[in-house]
Design an enzyme around this catalytic site. Structure first.
Site, PDB file in Angstrom:
ATOM      1  CG  ASP A 170      -2.221   0.768   0.980  1.00 14.25           C
ATOM      2  OD1 ASP A 170      -2.200   1.710   0.163  1.00 14.25           O
ATOM      3  OD2 ASP A 170      -3.227   0.445   1.612  1.00 14.25           O
ATOM      4  CD  GLU A 180      -6.887   5.515   2.731  1.00 12.34           C
ATOM      5  OE1 GLU A 180      -5.903   5.291   3.466  1.00 12.34           O
ATOM      6  OE2 GLU A 180      -6.786   5.694   1.510  1.00 12.34           O
TER       7      GLU A 180
END
Length: 603
Positions: free
Chosen positions: A278, A475
């Site tokens: 990521d 997020e």
């Protein structure tokens, strides 16, 4: 745990091409292929100079011309720079990747589909595959090859800011959806499809207290039972890449977890594609980035999303190989996987982005695509309350429409739309319809309140539709923390610094962090007009107060650009079909107000 059916690494034709190319590569060229840089920090000329394997647009990163033409021109430049061979550079096309997670959501004029939680409520596998196929077409229209989707997280605590990226709280439906989405995105790996990326491996949805980047404290048996099955389905369907999770498992970061990345994913499950980190995911493995690089590579990551410090990554990894702290065999394994995927995807044989049949295609954001999104909205709505058969509404009824989310395309699309944290208002999202616009197109008498419902009047209004809920986030910035701290340290480094950001607080109660919503509802009910409440949100919320004041209550999730689909169902053109993909919480009770699978119908 069964082994996958993938055969990429045993395909003789592909492997002959891979081995031939690998034998010609220098160490610098190999490590360049393992590097994914961000478009804003790496020019096409630098991509060529450093043999960069992939370029990405982080969420909200886009060319100045944020239409298909601008995207195609940008991708053409990277393609031409990377594909032309000379004495110092092998012609290996770059892969361009982005977060097209509910349509090609970075681009102006794209069709924006409901976020995953709404698609989970719709529970229509044929529709999901059609959405994925349509998304692939809209990604191809920009000259892009790769979407970082689907998200296969099993969200277990809805305090998590990424709950809306989770299709459901149970693995079986998510696995079923994984199969259809990968089929829709990748198809037969022809020029009509793009690469998919299943994420995030593994267990991020199980983090304690729903903390993004948090720690999933579970036994191996529970991880295997709950969080791994959807990935098995994606691997069996041929997904070409898998992204590692920021989260930890029992205190150990997934990005440095050789057992999860190599022993399980690559060896046990026989995943043969690219394991990608990521964004800056290895940064949290060690305070010293140099050490973090070796830890990530040795754990089994093949491609590294290092958007800004990509040149440092390259220098550090070259040093590790020279010193023997990373073996050349591990480098060759990573590069072999990257080249295998590029050959399997046909990247070497495709025309350049400017010359592909789908680039700048007229179907981008078209009526046909929007009708698919509209159908998804219709099917995703969950009717939670319908007192005295308030719904469906008569088109002749006199209706007041109120609430901050009634006429706001940005709010109804949510995070990961145009910008990472989403947008507010209607200017940035072109081509869609707000919920108000959908209602006004069907109702004979409808007016929009600009005074929080203070203009409600039973002489002029039979009903009020009040559209309330959350505003965009993504997020960890959307985490609702369980403790009492109003300020939390969010673990994403921004420009090298850990930024302290404000969180909502500890409660899932809508009235605590959006008190304006219940105020609007009360303003209207106090004046004697019955209210139908539409909740726009990325998760189930405690709405006992709002629901008690409402004659009908609808969970609309984050419906995307086609608000018309909400109106279609309110007025009975389509019936309610959605079912809750998560338990619905209530005040001061661990027992859900409505259980998983609940949803009223009237048609």
């Amino acid at each position: 745990m069964k082994r996958s059916k993938q055969t990429l690494l045993t395909n003789k034709v592909i492997q002959q091409k891979v081995n031939t190319l690998l034998s010609k590569m220098t160490l610098e060229q190999k490590i360049g292929q393992m590097t994914q840089a961000e478009r804003m920090s790496c020019t096409p000329e630098q991509a060529r100079q450093y043999h960069i394997g992939s370029i990405l647009s982080s969420a909200g990163s886009r060319p100045e011309n944020n239409h298909t033409e601008g995207w195609v021109a940008m991708n053409e430049a990277y393609w031409q720079a990377s594909s032309q061979a000379d004495e110092s550079h092998l012609g290996i096309p770059t892969l361009y990747g982005l977060d097209a997670i509910h349509g090609n959501n970075n681009v102006t004029g794209a069709t924006v589909f409901p976020h995953n939680i709404g698609l989970g409520a719709a529970n229509d596998t044929d529709l999901l595959q059609k959405i994925a196929t349509t998304t692939a077409k809209e990604v191809l229209a920009t000259g892009v090859d790769w979407s970082f989707a689907p998200n296969l997280a099993i969200a277990r605590d809805t305090h998590w800011g990424r709950t809306y990226e989770s299709y459901a709280s149970k693995p079986k439906p998510v696995g079923k959806f994984a199969t259809e989405i990968v089929k829709g995105l990748q198809g037969d790996l022809s020029d009509d499809h793009i690469m998919a990326c299943a994420k995030h491996w593994v267990g991020d949805g199980g983090a304690t207290y729903g903390i993004d980047h948090g720690d999933t404290i579970l036994s191996w048996e529970e991880i295997q039972k709950t969080h791994i099955p959807p990935f098995v389905k994606a691997i069996d369907t041929g997904v070409l890449s898998i992204m590692v999770s920021f989260s930890s498992w029992n205190g150990d970061k997934c990005h440095g977890h050789k057992f999860l990345l190599t022993d399980i994913l690559k060896e046990k499950l026989r995943f043969e594609g690219i394991v990608i980190s990521d964004m800056q995911g290895i940064d949290y493995l060690a305070d010293d980035f140099y050490l973090a690089v070796a830890m990530g590579v040795n754990a089994g990551i093949d491609m590294f999303m290092v958007p800004r410090n990509w040149s440092m990554f390259i220098d550090n990894l070259i040093s590790h190989v020279q010193l023997g702290t990373v073996s050349i065999a591990r480098i060759d394994d990573a590069v072999k996987r990257i080249l295998t995927v590029k050959f399997a995807f046909g990247l070497f044989d495709k025309p350049s982005p400017a010359n592909r049949k789908w680039s700048n295609h007229s179907s981008f954001g078209s009526f046909k695509h929007r009708e698919i999104a509209r159908k998804a909205v219709q099917k995703s709505l969950v009717l939670l309350k319908n007192e005295n058969k308030t719904l469906p509404l008569d088109r002749q009824a006199k209706i007041l429409v109120a609430g901050k989310n009634a006429h706001d395309l940005g709010h109804q699309c949510g995070g990961f739309t145009i910008n990472w944290q989403g947008v507010s208002g209607n200017e940035s999202i072109q081509g869609g319809t707000s919920i108000w616009e959908g209602i006004s197109s069907l109702a004979e008498y409808a007016s929009l309140s600009n005074s929080q419902g203070m203009d409600a009047n039973p002489k002029h209004h039979d009903f009020a539709i009040v559209v309330v809920g959350e505003t965009p986030y993504s997020e960890g910035l959307g985490d609702i923390r369980k403790d009492d701290k109003k300020v939390i340290e969010y673990g994403t480094k921004i420009n090298g610094q850990v930024k302290v950001l404000e969180a909502y607080g500890h409660s899932l109660e809508l009235s605590e962090f959006h008190p304006e919503d219940i105020l609007t509802i009360k303003n209207i009910t106090d004046r004697g007009v019955p209210v139908i409440t539409i909740l726009v949100s990325g998760r189930p919320l405690i709405v006992d107060k709002e629901m008690s004041l409402s004659s009908a209550f609808v969970a609309a999730w984050l419906p995307g650009s086609e608000g018309q689909g909400v109106a279609d169902v309110l007025f009975g053109d389509k019936g309610f079909q959605g079912k809750l993909p998560f338990n619905w919480p209530q005040h001061d009770s661990k027992k859900p107000l409505f259980p998983y699978g609940y949803g009223l119908r009237y048609k």
